[in-house]
Motif scaffolding. Structure first.
Motif, short mmCIF file in Angstrom:
data_model
loop_
_atom_site.label_atom_id
_atom_site.label_comp_id
_atom_site.label_asym_id
_atom_site.label_seq_id
_atom_site.Cartn_x
_atom_site.Cartn_y
_atom_site.Cartn_z
N TYR A 45 0.83 -1.20 0.00
CA TYR A 45 0.00 0.00 0.00
C TYR A 45 0.87 1.25 0.00
N LYS A 46 1.92 1.23 0.81
CA LYS A 46 2.82 2.37 0.91
C LYS A 46 3.48 2.66 -0.44
N LEU A 47 3.97 1.62 -1.11
CA LEU A 47 4.62 1.79 -2.40
C LEU A 47 3.64 2.31 -3.44
N GLU A 48 2.42 1.81 -3.38
CA GLU A 48 1.40 2.21 -4.35
C GLU A 48 1.02 3.67 -4.18
N ARG A 49 0.97 4.14 -2.94
CA ARG A 49 0.52 5.49 -2.64
C ARG A 49 1.64 6.54 -2.65
N GLU A 50 2.88 6.09 -2.60
CA GLU A 50 4.00 7.01 -2.46
C GLU A 50 4.09 8.01 -3.62
N ASP A 51 3.96 7.55 -4.86
CA ASP A 51 4.04 8.45 -6.00
C ASP A 51 2.90 9.47 -5.99
N ASP A 52 1.70 9.00 -5.64
CA ASP A 52 0.56 9.93 -5.56
C ASP A 52 0.82 11.00 -4.51
N PHE A 53 1.41 10.60 -3.40
CA PHE A 53 1.71 11.56 -2.33
C PHE A 53 2.73 12.59 -2.80
N LYS A 54 3.81 12.11 -3.41
CA LYS A 54 4.86 13.01 -3.86
C LYS A 54 4.37 14.00 -4.91
N ASN A 55 3.39 13.58 -5.72
CA ASN A 55 2.87 14.44 -6.78
C ASN A 55 1.62 15.22 -6.35
N SER A 56 1.25 15.14 -5.10
CA SER A 56 0.06 15.83 -4.63
C SER A 56 0.30 17.34 -4.57
N GLN A 60 3.69 19.57 -3.54
CA GLN A 60 4.27 20.47 -4.55
C GLN A 60 4.40 21.88 -4.01
N LEU A 61 3.37 22.36 -3.31
CA LEU A 61 3.43 23.70 -2.73
C LEU A 61 4.53 23.82 -1.69
N LEU A 62 4.67 22.80 -0.84
CA LEU A 62 5.74 22.81 0.16
C LEU A 62 7.11 22.81 -0.50
N ASN A 63 7.27 22.03 -1.55
CA ASN A 63 8.54 22.00 -2.27
C ASN A 63 8.85 23.36 -2.89
#
Length: 70
Positions: A45-56, A60-63
């Motif tokens: 689940y973590k691997l599946e959701r990680e990309d979605d989280f990074k691209n949220s 993006q605003l924090l970056n």
């Protein structure tokens, strides 16, 4: 031992909701298996959701804020 056939669904639901079902599993060494299944499921689940989280959008605003601060 007498074979009774399948357990009726309403009875099975009552047993599972009461917690006795899970106590039975734990007391018969199944808890280690359940722990391993939980660990594998969590990692998948973590691997599946990680990309979605990074691209949220919030990430993006924090970056962007961090980049502008430098």
């Amino acid at each position: 031992m007498e074979r009774r056939g399948p357990v009726p669904w309403p009875r099975l639901i009552v047993v599972v909701k009461s917690g006795d079902f899970f106590r039975f599993l734990i007391n018969h060494g199944i808890s280690e298996l359940l722990d391993r299944v939980k660990k594998v499921a969590t990692e998948c689940y973590k691997l599946e959701r990680e990309d979605d989280f990074k691209n949220s959008k919030p990430v993006q605003l924090l970056n962007e804020l961090l980049e502008n601060k430098r």
